[in-house]
Design a protein around this motif. Structure first.
Motif, mmCIF file in Angstrom:
data_model
loop_
_atom_site.group_PDB
_atom_site.id
_atom_site.type_symbol
_atom_site.label_atom_id
_atom_site.label_comp_id
_atom_site.label_asym_id
_atom_site.label_seq_id
_atom_site.Cartn_x
_atom_site.Cartn_y
_atom_site.Cartn_z
ATOM 1 N N GLU A 109 0.824 -1.217 0.000
ATOM 2 C CA GLU A 109 0.000 0.000 0.000
ATOM 3 C C GLU A 109 0.857 1.265 0.000
ATOM 4 O O GLU A 109 0.415 2.327 -0.430
ATOM 5 C CB GLU A 109 -0.929 0.008 1.217
ATOM 6 C CG GLU A 109 -2.048 -1.023 1.159
ATOM 7 C CD GLU A 109 -1.556 -2.443 1.426
ATOM 8 O OE1 GLU A 109 -0.415 -2.602 1.948
ATOM 9 O OE2 GLU A 109 -2.288 -3.397 1.092
ATOM 10 N N TYR A 110 2.074 1.141 0.507
ATOM 11 C CA TYR A 110 2.994 2.287 0.514
ATOM 12 C C TYR A 110 3.250 2.767 -0.918
ATOM 13 O O TYR A 110 3.369 3.958 -1.179
ATOM 14 C CB TYR A 110 4.294 1.866 1.205
ATOM 15 C CG TYR A 110 5.342 2.953 1.327
ATOM 16 C CD1 TYR A 110 5.138 4.052 2.152
ATOM 17 C CD2 TYR A 110 6.547 2.856 0.647
ATOM 18 C CE1 TYR A 110 6.115 5.029 2.297
ATOM 19 C CE2 TYR A 110 7.527 3.821 0.781
ATOM 20 C CZ TYR A 110 7.310 4.911 1.612
ATOM 21 O OH TYR A 110 8.273 5.881 1.741
ATOM 22 N N PHE A 111 3.345 1.820 -1.862
ATOM 23 C CA PHE A 111 3.557 2.165 -3.268
ATOM 24 C C PHE A 111 2.362 2.937 -3.836
ATOM 25 O O PHE A 111 2.526 3.803 -4.690
ATOM 26 C CB PHE A 111 3.801 0.892 -4.085
ATOM 27 C CG PHE A 111 5.248 0.588 -4.330
ATOM 28 C CD1 PHE A 111 5.716 0.273 -5.586
ATOM 29 C CD2 PHE A 111 6.174 0.638 -3.286
ATOM 30 C CE1 PHE A 111 7.050 -0.009 -5.818
ATOM 31 C CE2 PHE A 111 7.510 0.357 -3.499
ATOM 32 C CZ PHE A 111 7.958 0.041 -4.769
ATOM 33 N N GLU A 112 1.189 2.565 -3.383
ATOM 34 C CA GLU A 112 -0.025 3.219 -3.883
ATOM 35 C C GLU A 112 0.039 4.729 -3.672
ATOM 36 O O GLU A 112 -0.392 5.509 -4.534
ATOM 37 C CB GLU A 112 -1.247 2.631 -3.169
ATOM 38 C CG GLU A 112 -2.572 3.219 -3.625
ATOM 39 C CD GLU A 112 -3.747 2.625 -2.866
ATOM 40 O OE1 GLU A 112 -4.809 3.283 -2.814
ATOM 41 O OE2 GLU A 112 -3.604 1.508 -2.311
ATOM 42 N N LYS A 113 0.593 5.162 -2.542
ATOM 43 C CA LYS A 113 0.665 6.588 -2.215
ATOM 44 C C LYS A 113 1.578 7.349 -3.173
ATOM 45 O O LYS A 113 1.431 8.564 -3.338
ATOM 46 C CB LYS A 113 1.175 6.767 -0.786
ATOM 47 C CG LYS A 113 0.310 6.106 0.275
ATOM 48 C CD LYS A 113 0.956 6.238 1.651
ATOM 49 C CE LYS A 113 0.140 5.514 2.709
ATOM 50 N NZ LYS A 113 0.777 5.595 4.047
ATOM 51 N N PHE A 114 2.527 6.639 -3.783
ATOM 52 C CA PHE A 114 3.514 7.320 -4.620
ATOM 53 C C PHE A 114 3.151 7.337 -6.103
ATOM 54 O O PHE A 114 3.794 8.034 -6.884
ATOM 55 C CB PHE A 114 4.889 6.652 -4.446
ATOM 56 C CG PHE A 114 5.597 7.060 -3.188
ATOM 57 C CD1 PHE A 114 6.463 8.147 -3.180
ATOM 58 C CD2 PHE A 114 5.391 6.369 -2.008
ATOM 59 C CE1 PHE A 114 7.109 8.533 -2.019
ATOM 60 C CE2 PHE A 114 6.036 6.742 -0.839
ATOM 61 C CZ PHE A 114 6.897 7.830 -0.846
ATOM 62 N N ALA A 115 2.174 6.573 -6.507
ATOM 63 C CA ALA A 115 1.864 6.447 -7.940
ATOM 64 C C ALA A 115 1.585 7.805 -8.585
ATOM 65 O O ALA A 115 2.179 8.160 -9.616
ATOM 66 C CB ALA A 115 0.682 5.497 -8.132
#
Length: 621
Positions: free
Chosen positions: A246-252
């Protein structure tokens, strides 16, 4: 529609790590070989990434080149492995999935693996294999060595018109290990013909985003980013990554707002990370404008109010110079060492050199002793630095420590292997060669660390290098010397020489060079000492005549000492006729011998100067 046309219309999602998943399944061998031995595992991973939403997958060929496969005895399987990899990717791909043929960097942080010509041959072989099988584009990824990347990019661009992605890797955010800023590096790659330029590996989303904030939109090339999941952890002998997908989701969307057109994952990422990117990328339209504020990196140059003494390089270029090696003790009683250092200082040596655990035997840290010599005695220390005992981290820390102590004269050497010392089971590190250590020290003089990060100050090291003329083929030794000059060596120190003829031979072989050379002279103390040096110490050879002279006095310590000094004086006479630098090595803490030789050299130099005055009417120095 081809890859580039698609990316100009909408942002694409790449896949994640292949090796991470294979590693998690217990595979700890050559991942690329699995294309042949366990194709179902590779196919399953491709399918998992496509199911997670990846628009682009890459072939399992990161290390499928001759140089890397040779580590596993698979160098003859380059064609088979690359062919199978493309076929597996095609089998997994849907009609809208693009396939990239992946070719990974070879050098990494160590440029000693493979010469440039070997890398070019290896790259061409793998490149042709991928092109013959038919891929939609090429992905050149994880290149820490920018020179390697530009070299292979030129080859690829000459051979094909398909899209080429070039991803550099950084140790520190926004800067390559050669000190080049990311924006400048990506601009150069665009100029060389790359269609998509970006970053991958080593750093996670946070620092990748920070790096891309410094990069403007390219005129032609698109931007890509493949961050790691996180920094790796280490437990029970295995690497692991901890962050939540989910951490990646914030950076998309943040990546999209920095102008990125291709977002994927590198080490530690899984299909779940790719699924999170797809979910977080709520707007796939590429941005058309971006403003980047240029930030100048300042490197401080410290100006001392005190007058600086001349460097050894400046000294030996101007006049005859004497440096004397006095090794730190193997025990904690330092009184005799400092008596010797004071005696040598009083005798008028230009520097006291301190070996770095010579013959792989532990001694008191030479940096500590050098600091005390400088502070308490007022002599100039020359500190030897080997590649044997410190890894790349330790070497940089050591250099920063020397700079902080005000020690600026260093000798960069490989170092004797541990197997010849008191602890043959100890590990020899050798993260760097002596050539690379010289280059690193010179990079520090520019205020840049190995990772490319600013040191905030420029060091001012003068770098000596070792030269061993006691070899059968002197011309080859001179070629090695010339390569060290190219790496940045300022002057040279030779192994002890015990032949007047060899000194003259060295002069004839090096007289075309402007780089100064200190001729090594080590007085013999006995016949036993002479035989040990000749037969057991690497890089030292005595003439039969010298060994015979010492043998005649075997058992008589006083006469042996006198004869050892006499041999040294004869060699010094010849050396002074051809070289300005004399490097005396103190045997067994017998500094009385090197003090006598220092005084002898001063007397000889005074005579030379007086003779010059008579002949020319002026001092030539």
């Amino acid at each position: 529609m081809n890859l580039l046309e698609t990316m100009r219309e909408r942002i694409l999602i790449g896949d994640g790590a292949m090796g991470t998943l294979l590693y998690s399944h217990g595979v700890d061998l050559c991942f690329e070989e699995l294309n042949l031995t366990h194709p179902d595992q590779v196919l399953h991973i491709h399918q998992a990434y496509i199911e997670a939403g990846a628009d682009i997958i890459q072939t399992n060929t990161y290390g499928a080149n001759y140089i890397k496969l040779a580590r596993y005895g698979l160098e003859d399987s380059v064609k088979k492995i690359n062919k199978a990899a493309v076929q597996l990717a095609k089998k997994a791909a849907g009609k809208d999935t693009f396939i990239l043929g992946t070719i990974g960097g070879i050098h990494g942080s160590r440029t000693s693996i493979g010469t440039k010509e070997e890398i070019k041959r290896s790259f061409r072989e793998q490149l042709y294999c991928l092109l013959l099988e038919g891929v939609d584009g090429l992905l050149l990824e994880t290149y820490y060595d920018f020179d390697e990347l530009t070299t292979v990019l030129k080859i690829a661009r000459e051979e094909t018109d398909i899209p080429i992605i070039t991803n550099v890797s950084m140790h520190e955010a926004g800067v390559l290990q050669n000190g080049l800023e990311l924006a400048d590096a990506l601009q150069q790659l665009e100029n060389l013909g790359a269609d998509i330029v970006g970053v991958n590996c080593r750093l996670g989303p946070h620092h990748m985003l920070e790096s891309l904030e410094t990069v403007p939109l390219m005129k032609r090339a698109l931007l890509s980013v493949y961050p790691n999941a996180s920094y790796p952890g280490y437990k029970d002998g295995k690497l692991f990554y901890e962050n939540e997908p989910e951490y990646f989701e914030k950076f998309a969307m943040n990546f999209r707002n920095e102008g990125v057109s291709l977002i994927g994952g590198c080490c530690g990422t899984t299909p779940e990370h790719i699924r999170a990117l797809v979910k977080g990328l709520t707007n796939r339209e590429p941005i058309q404008e971006k403003f980047v504020e240029k930030k100048e990196v300042e490197i401080e140059i410290l100006e001392s109010k005190e007058s600086k003494p001349p460097t050894l390089l400046e000294t030996v270029k101007k006049r005859h110079s004497i440096i004397v090696e006095l090794d730190a003790p193997k025990h904690l009683n330092t009184s005799e060492f400092f008596k010797g250092a004071q005696a040598l200082k009083d005798a008028g040596v230009d520097a006291i050199t301190l070996a770095d655990n010579s013959l792989a035997t532990p001694r008191i840290c030479n940096a500590s002793m050098a600091s005390l010599v400088k502070q308490n005695i007022g002599a100039t220390p020359l500190v030897h630095i080997t590649c044997r005992d410190r890894n790349l981290i330790g070497l940089q820390s050591h250099l920063m420590g020397l700079h902080t102590l005000g020690i600026t004269e260093v000798l960069a050497i490989t170092g004797d292997p541990t197997k010849i010392g008191e602890f043959p089971g100890a590990t020899s590190v050798f993260d760097m060669t002596s050539f690379e250590l010289i280059q690193l020290i010179k990079q520090f003089n520019e205020g840049i660390s190995k990772s490319g990060k600013s040191l905030k100050q420029k060091t001012s090291f003068t770098v000596a290098a070792a030269f061993n003329p006691n070899v059968r083929h002197l011309d080859r030794a001179v070629e090695r010397l010339e390569k060290k000059i190219e790496a940045g060596a300022d002057y040279f120190i030779t192994q002890p020489i015990y032949s007047a003829e060899k000194i003259i031979e060295v002069y004839e072989a090096t007289k075309h060079l402007e780089t100064p050379i200190y001729i090594g002279i080590m007085p013999l103390t006995s016949s036993q000492n002479a035989e040990f040096l000749h037969n057991e110490v690497p890089g030292i050879k005595l003439t039969d005549q010298v060994r015979a002279r010492m043998a005649l006095l075997d058992g008589n310590r006083e006469q042996s000492t006198r004869e050892g000094l006499e041999v040294s004086k004869e060699l010094i006479d010849v050396a002074l006729e051809h070289f300005h630098g004399i490097y005396l090595i103190t045997p067994f803490m017998r500094y009385d011998m090197t003090v006598q030789l220092t005084e002898y050299i001063h007397g000889k130099v005074d005579a030379i100067v007086a003779r010059e005055v008579v002949q020319t009417g002026s001092i030539v120095y």
